[in-house]
Design an enzyme around this catalytic site. Structure first.
Site, short mmCIF file in Angstrom:
data_model
loop_
_atom_site.label_atom_id
_atom_site.label_comp_id
_atom_site.label_asym_id
_atom_site.label_seq_id
_atom_site.Cartn_x
_atom_site.Cartn_y
_atom_site.Cartn_z
N GLY A 27 0.84 -1.21 0.00
CA GLY A 27 0.00 0.00 0.00
C GLY A 27 0.88 1.26 0.00
O GLY A 27 1.89 1.29 0.69
N ARG A 37 13.30 10.49 -2.91
CA ARG A 37 14.16 11.65 -3.21
C ARG A 37 15.47 11.58 -2.42
O ARG A 37 16.56 11.81 -2.95
CB ARG A 37 13.38 12.93 -2.87
N VAL A 39 16.87 8.89 -1.01
CA VAL A 39 17.69 7.75 -1.44
C VAL A 39 18.49 8.16 -2.68
O VAL A 39 19.70 7.97 -2.75
CB VAL A 39 16.79 6.52 -1.79
N ARG A 88 1.16 -5.10 -5.62
CA ARG A 88 1.34 -6.35 -4.88
C ARG A 88 1.64 -7.41 -5.94
O ARG A 88 1.06 -7.38 -7.01
CB ARG A 88 0.10 -6.65 -4.06
N CYS A 89 2.57 -8.29 -5.66
CA CYS A 89 3.05 -9.20 -6.70
C CYS A 89 3.10 -10.63 -6.18
O CYS A 89 3.95 -10.97 -5.35
CB CYS A 89 4.44 -8.72 -7.15
N ASP A 119 5.85 -4.80 6.26
CA ASP A 119 6.68 -5.97 6.58
C ASP A 119 6.54 -7.09 5.56
O ASP A 119 7.44 -7.93 5.46
CB ASP A 119 6.51 -6.44 8.03
N THR A 141 4.23 2.69 5.51
CA THR A 141 2.83 2.26 5.67
C THR A 141 2.11 3.25 6.58
O THR A 141 2.69 3.74 7.55
CB THR A 141 2.71 0.84 6.28
N ILE A 142 0.84 3.50 6.27
CA ILE A 142 0.06 4.40 7.14
C ILE A 142 -0.36 3.69 8.42
O ILE A 142 -0.86 4.33 9.35
CB ILE A 142 -1.20 4.97 6.43
N ASP A 143 -0.18 2.37 8.49
CA ASP A 143 -0.77 1.59 9.59
C ASP A 143 0.04 1.58 10.89
O ASP A 143 -0.47 1.13 11.91
CB ASP A 143 -1.00 0.14 9.14
N ASP A 145 2.20 -0.40 11.76
CA ASP A 145 2.18 -1.78 12.29
C ASP A 145 3.48 -2.54 12.04
O ASP A 145 3.44 -3.75 11.82
CB ASP A 145 0.97 -2.54 11.71
N ARG A 170 -18.29 14.92 13.10
CA ARG A 170 -18.73 15.19 14.47
C ARG A 170 -19.66 16.42 14.52
O ARG A 170 -20.67 16.41 15.24
CB ARG A 170 -17.48 15.43 15.31
N ARG A 187 -6.29 -2.73 8.58
CA ARG A 187 -6.89 -4.06 8.43
C ARG A 187 -6.57 -4.94 9.64
O ARG A 187 -7.42 -5.65 10.13
CB ARG A 187 -6.38 -4.70 7.14
N LYS A 230 -25.94 14.02 26.44
CA LYS A 230 -24.94 14.08 25.35
C LYS A 230 -25.65 14.15 24.00
O LYS A 230 -26.58 13.39 23.73
CB LYS A 230 -24.05 12.84 25.42
N GLN A 268 -7.54 8.51 3.35
CA GLN A 268 -6.52 8.49 4.43
C GLN A 268 -5.13 8.15 3.91
O GLN A 268 -4.14 8.37 4.57
CB GLN A 268 -6.89 7.44 5.48
P1 ADP Z 1 3.23 -4.52 2.84
O1 ADP Z 1 4.63 -4.46 2.33
O2 ADP Z 1 2.58 -3.17 2.90
O3 ADP Z 1 3.11 -5.32 4.11
P2 ADP Z 1 2.16 -6.76 1.32
O4 ADP Z 1 2.09 -7.68 2.49
O5 ADP Z 1 1.02 -6.75 0.36
O6 ADP Z 1 2.35 -5.23 1.74
O7 ADP Z 1 3.52 -7.11 0.55
C1 ADP Z 1 3.90 -6.39 -0.59
C2 ADP Z 1 4.56 -7.34 -1.57
O8 ADP Z 1 5.75 -7.88 -0.96
C3 ADP Z 1 3.74 -8.56 -1.95
O9 ADP Z 1 2.82 -8.30 -2.98
C4 ADP Z 1 4.80 -9.52 -2.42
O10 ADP Z 1 5.22 -9.23 -3.73
C5 ADP Z 1 5.96 -9.18 -1.46
N1 ADP Z 1 5.92 -10.14 -0.35
C6 ADP Z 1 5.11 -10.17 0.72
N2 ADP Z 1 5.34 -11.24 1.50
C7 ADP Z 1 6.32 -11.93 0.89
C8 ADP Z 1 7.00 -13.14 1.17
N3 ADP Z 1 6.71 -13.87 2.26
N4 ADP Z 1 7.96 -13.53 0.31
C9 ADP Z 1 8.27 -12.83 -0.79
N5 ADP Z 1 7.66 -11.67 -1.11
C10 ADP Z 1 6.70 -11.24 -0.31
O1 F6P Z 2 -1.56 0.48 3.53
C1 F6P Z 2 -2.19 -0.19 4.56
C2 F6P Z 2 -3.64 -0.29 4.26
O2 F6P Z 2 -4.11 0.98 4.01
C3 F6P Z 2 -4.50 -0.97 5.30
O3 F6P Z 2 -4.91 -0.14 6.33
C4 F6P Z 2 -5.63 -1.49 4.47
O4 F6P Z 2 -6.24 -2.56 5.07
C5 F6P Z 2 -4.95 -1.88 3.21
O5 F6P Z 2 -3.83 -1.04 3.08
C6 F6P Z 2 -5.83 -1.79 2.01
O6 F6P Z 2 -5.08 -1.84 0.86
P1 F6P Z 2 -5.66 -2.14 -0.58
O7 F6P Z 2 -7.12 -1.89 -0.55
O8 F6P Z 2 -4.91 -1.22 -1.47
O9 F6P Z 2 -5.35 -3.57 -0.83
#
Ligand code: ADP
Ligand code: F6P
Length: 334
Positions: A27, A37, A39, A88-89, A119, A141-143, A145, A170, A187, A230, A268
């Site tokens: 995301g 920039r 990097v 995402r791949c 992560d 990431t905005i999360d 987490d 509000r 999520r 309230k 967001q």
């Molecule tokens: P984020 O990096 O925000 O946690 P994702 O979990 O969707 O988002 O991961 C982003 C991309 O990183 C995935 O689409 C995939 O290409 C790669 N990735 C995620 N998990 C793995 C993994 N266990 N092994 C190899 N590549 C991964």
């Molecule tokens: O980037 C993190 C996040 O915004 C989560 O809060 C959310 O669940 C997820 O990405 C949604 O991503 P997408 O709809 O692009 O798969």
């Protein structure tokens, strides 16, 4: 605030890196452009060549690779999203996909990569490092987490965007004496919900890490607050719990208070980054370029205990993060 680097204890390659790539993955988040920039400019000033890899690991596998110069990143620090695009791949999750990506890096003379993402993206960087391509991860990431860091690129912008939107909902909730369930992103993580819940003075805050799915508690709280005069009742609900619209229907039926759901959604994740996101992302991007220049691999840059440091990716991924108990208890009282 001074940037501080910790000596690499593990995973330190000795390979001399001449050309690096930078990609954004998963995301998107505001501040990714500031990181790109930094990097690019720090690596160039260290004497490296830099290539931009479009659309994350997907673009790497499709060889969407461009040369980057100092001017390639002009006028981007204030832009939301990522100029490189993200994806995402699924193919990169396979062993063959990672090997293919490493071969493509070698073909293009790329011996190090900065991966900006969450992560999941770190797990990809870890595997690429095992295939001989030096990798450094940045927390994008905005999360909020990612366990190894107290700061992630984009969180500050996202909470400020959400906070302003919630203030507006509000106002109208108060005028109409309604209950509002406002769903914010996250999520699996409740950090946006917790911070906005406190900052917006919400009556209830529902976090995926803590929620017990007992709606009766919320219903009782609304009835009690109504008795005390309230005028509105704001519930911040995290995306991980979801179902805000059906929850609104049930709460209205049980309390007699008109109840509406507002799902803030992707607003967001967009928008011009805050000063903090631009500044911290710049430091982290700069550190990533330095780490690759020093021949380091399989590391991530983090902000922990008030300092910018780096960790081994394996160590970072093994860490766990929990909602701070004091902050959670405080949110219920305030
Ligand atoms: P984020 O990096 O925000 O946690 P994702 O979990 O969707 O988002 O991961 C982003 C991309 O990183 C995935 O689409 C995939 O290409 C790669 N990735 C995620 N998990 C793995 C993994 N266990 N092994 C190899 N590549 C991964
Ligand atoms: O980037 C993190 C996040 O915004 C989560 O809060 C959310 O669940 C997820 O990405 C949604 O991503 P997408 O709809 O692009 O798969």
């Amino acid at each position: 605030m001074p940037a501080k680097k910790k000596a690499a204890e593990t995973g330190s390659g000795v390979k001399k890196v001449k050309t690096i790539g930078v990609l954004t993955s998963g995301g998107d988040s505001p501040g990714m452009n500031a990181a790109i920039r930094a990097v690019v400019r720090k690596a160039l000033s260290n004497g490296l060549k830099v290539k931009g890899i479009k659309k994350g690991y997907q673009g790497l596998l499709q060889e969407e690779i461009i040369d980057m110069e100092r001017h390639s990143v002009s006028e981007i620090i204030g832009l939301g999203g990522t100029i490189l695009g993200t994806a995402r791949c699924a193919e990169f999750r396979t062993e063959e996909g990672v090997k293919k990506a490493a071969d493509i890096c070698r073909k293009h003379g790329i011996d190090g990569i900065v991966v900006i993402g969450g992560d999941g993206s770190y797990r990809g960087a870890q595997k690429l490092s095992h295939e001989g391509i030096n990798t450094i991860g940045l927390p994008g990431t905005i999360d909020l987490d990612i366990a190894c860091t107290d700061y992630t690129i984009g969180f500050d912008t996202a909470i400020n965007t959400a906070m302003q939107a919630i203030d507006k909902v509000r106002d109208t909730s108060s005028s109409h004496e309604r209950c509002s369930i406002i769903e914010v992103m996250g999520r699996n993580a409740g950090y946006i919900a917790l911070w906005c819940g406190v900052a917006n003075g919400a009556e209830d805050i529902l976090l995926p890490e803590k929620y017990d799915y007992n709606e009766q508690t919320i219903i009782n709280h609304i009835i009690e607050n109504r008795k005390n005069g309230k005028k509105h009742h704001i519930i911040i609900n995290a995306e991980g719990i979801g179902h805000s619209t059906s929850m609104a229907r049930r709460i209205e039926a049980a309390t007699g208070m008109e109840t509406r759901a507002t799902i803030l959604g992707y607003m967001q994740r967009g928008g011009s980054p805050t000063c903090k996101d631009r500044y911290y992302a710049s430091i982290m991007g700069s550190m990533a370029a330095d780490l690759l220049t020093e021949g380091k691999t399989n590391r991530v840059v983090a902000y922990k205990g008030g300092q910018f440091i780096d960790f081994d990716i394996d160590e970072a991924l093994a860490m766990e993060k929990q909602i701070p108990e004091y902050e959670y208890e405080m949110s219920k009282i305030l």
